[in-house]
Motif scaffolding. Structure first.
Motif, PDB file in Angstrom:
ATOM      1  N   GLU A   3       0.832  -1.201   0.000  1.00  0.00           N
ATOM      2  CA  GLU A   3       0.000   0.000   0.000  1.00  0.00           C
ATOM      3  C   GLU A   3       0.870   1.256   0.000  1.00  0.00           C
ATOM      4  O   GLU A   3       0.541   2.257  -0.649  1.00  0.00           O
ATOM      5  CB  GLU A   3      -0.931  -0.001   1.204  1.00  0.00           C
ATOM      6  CG  GLU A   3      -1.985   1.096   1.186  1.00  0.00           C
ATOM      7  CD  GLU A   3      -2.885   1.075  -0.047  1.00  0.00           C
ATOM      8  OE1 GLU A   3      -3.450   2.135  -0.369  1.00  0.00           O
ATOM      9  OE2 GLU A   3      -3.013   0.006  -0.698  1.00  0.00           O
ATOM     10  N   SER A   4       2.006   1.191   0.693  1.00  0.00           N
ATOM     11  CA  SER A   4       2.928   2.326   0.708  1.00  0.00           C
ATOM     12  C   SER A   4       3.496   2.590  -0.696  1.00  0.00           C
ATOM     13  O   SER A   4       3.556   3.741  -1.146  1.00  0.00           O
ATOM     14  CB  SER A   4       4.072   2.048   1.696  1.00  0.00           C
ATOM     15  OG  SER A   4       5.055   3.053   1.624  1.00  0.00           O
TER      16      SER A   4
ATOM     17  N   GLU B 228       0.907   9.156  -6.256  1.00  0.00           N
ATOM     18  CA  GLU B 228       1.352  10.549  -6.101  1.00  0.00           C
ATOM     19  C   GLU B 228       2.139  11.009  -7.320  1.00  0.00           C
ATOM     20  O   GLU B 228       1.983  12.142  -7.795  1.00  0.00           O
ATOM     21  CB  GLU B 228       2.212  10.692  -4.846  1.00  0.00           C
ATOM     22  CG  GLU B 228       1.422  10.637  -3.545  1.00  0.00           C
ATOM     23  CD  GLU B 228       2.320  10.690  -2.319  1.00  0.00           C
ATOM     24  OE1 GLU B 228       3.539  10.949  -2.478  1.00  0.00           O
ATOM     25  OE2 GLU B 228       1.807  10.477  -1.202  1.00  0.00           O
TER      26      GLU B 228
ATOM     27  N   ARG C 254       2.153   1.633  -3.560  1.00  0.00           N
ATOM     28  CA  ARG C 254       1.045   2.032  -4.425  1.00  0.00           C
ATOM     29  C   ARG C 254       0.729   3.519  -4.262  1.00  0.00           C
ATOM     30  O   ARG C 254       0.536   4.245  -5.251  1.00  0.00           O
ATOM     31  CB  ARG C 254      -0.178   1.179  -4.101  1.00  0.00           C
ATOM     32  CG  ARG C 254      -1.438   1.519  -4.887  1.00  0.00           C
ATOM     33  CD  ARG C 254      -2.521   0.495  -4.614  1.00  0.00           C
ATOM     34  NE  ARG C 254      -3.822   0.945  -5.076  1.00  0.00           N
ATOM     35  CZ  ARG C 254      -4.716   1.594  -4.320  1.00  0.00           C
ATOM     36  NH1 ARG C 254      -4.451   1.844  -3.033  1.00  0.00           N
ATOM     37  NH2 ARG C 254      -5.867   1.973  -4.832  1.00  0.00           N
ATOM     38  N   LYS C 255       0.697   4.010  -3.011  1.00  0.00           N
ATOM     39  CA  LYS C 255       0.400   5.428  -2.762  1.00  0.00           C
ATOM     40  C   LYS C 255       1.487   6.325  -3.357  1.00  0.00           C
ATOM     41  O   LYS C 255       1.195   7.384  -3.920  1.00  0.00           O
ATOM     42  CB  LYS C 255       0.266   5.668  -1.261  1.00  0.00           C
ATOM     43  CG  LYS C 255      -1.037   5.148  -0.674  1.00  0.00           C
ATOM     44  CD  LYS C 255      -1.131   5.427   0.817  1.00  0.00           C
ATOM     45  CE  LYS C 255      -2.463   4.936   1.383  1.00  0.00           C
ATOM     46  NZ  LYS C 255      -2.561   5.174   2.848  1.00  0.00           N
TER      47      LYS C 255
END
Length: 248
Positions: free
Chosen positions: A231-232, A239, A234-235
């Protein structure tokens, strides 16, 4: 459809003309380096995109360490594998969905094998683990690998997503190989190929790709859960795409 026919014709011509080289490599594999083998796919991908005026801007190559890595890529177009191979100028293998169409594709499947691509069964966990181990071993033996952890095209999984949720198990490749992860962000590729079938419309577009800084968290903390790491990553990739969209 003219772009598609040009593109498809070039694949037929390019891969067919590679048969003599394939024969030489198979006959004397020790005489060819991984780089010499990979360069065919790199040039084929780059020339294919140039032919249909899909223009690549490549950023962040300084972020790639001089060691084998796992490239983690988003996936919004049927042409993303061409974009990947055209952008990476070092030998890489790719983790591919274990579908009969990919395993049986004439000539292409032979090049996939030579470049140490790995087929992964997404329905059988036991077979999936074997594929993850195989990909990790490739990295440990000096071959970078690439994976599209969304598992399908973004807009097929989630039409409203910039990048859909990851199948985080794919990240275990980097855990097992203890190698850096390089997020590879493809921007503006969605409409380069219209459709989800082998025959579709190809549109000329400017596409930007960016190699983000390497990630070592999973090496420093092997107990870090893949769902948190995924998830880190992917974020961070989202961005990068949002910044691109704001400026374009």
């Amino acid at each position: 459809m003219f772009n598609y026919f040009k593109f498809a014709t070039y694949q037929i011509f390019g891969f067919s003309s590679s048969i003599p080289k394939l024969y030489k490599i198979k006959k004397n594999p020790d005489k060819f380096t991984n780089t010499e083998i990979y360069n065919f796919l790199h040039k084929q991908a780059k020339n294919s995109l140039d032919l249909v005026n899909i223009n690549l801007t490549i950023k962040g190559t300084e972020n790639i360490p001089d060691k084998p890595v796992l490239f983690v890529c988003n996936h919004s177009s049927m042409l993303d594998s061409f974009i990947l191979f055209a952008s990476v100028n070092r030998p890489i293998g790719c983790v591919i969905a274990d579908e009969p169409v990919w395993r049986s594709m004439p000539i292409v499947s032979s090049w996939a094998k030579l470049t140490k691509c790995v087929y992964i069964n997404r329905k059988d966990n036991r077979e999936g683990i074997k594929s993850i181990n195989e990909a990790a071993n490739n990295i440990l033996n000096g071959q970078s690998m690439a994976v599209f952890p969304e598992g399908d095209l973004t807009w097929v999984k989630d039409p409203d997503a910039i990048i859909s949720e990851f199948r985080n198990g794919a990240l275990k490749i980097a855990y097992k190989a203890k190698c850096p992860i390089i997020p590879f962000v493809i921007k503006n590729s969605k409409n380069t190929y219209e459709g989800y079938q082998p025959i579709g419309k190809i549109n000329s577009k400017d596409v930007e790709v960016e190699f983000l800084p390497p990630i070592y968290e999973h090496i420093e903390n092997p107990k870090l859960k893949t769902i948190i790491l995924g998830e880190s990553i992917r974020k961070e990739m989202i961005e990068s795409i949002n910044k691109f969209n704001e400026n374009n």
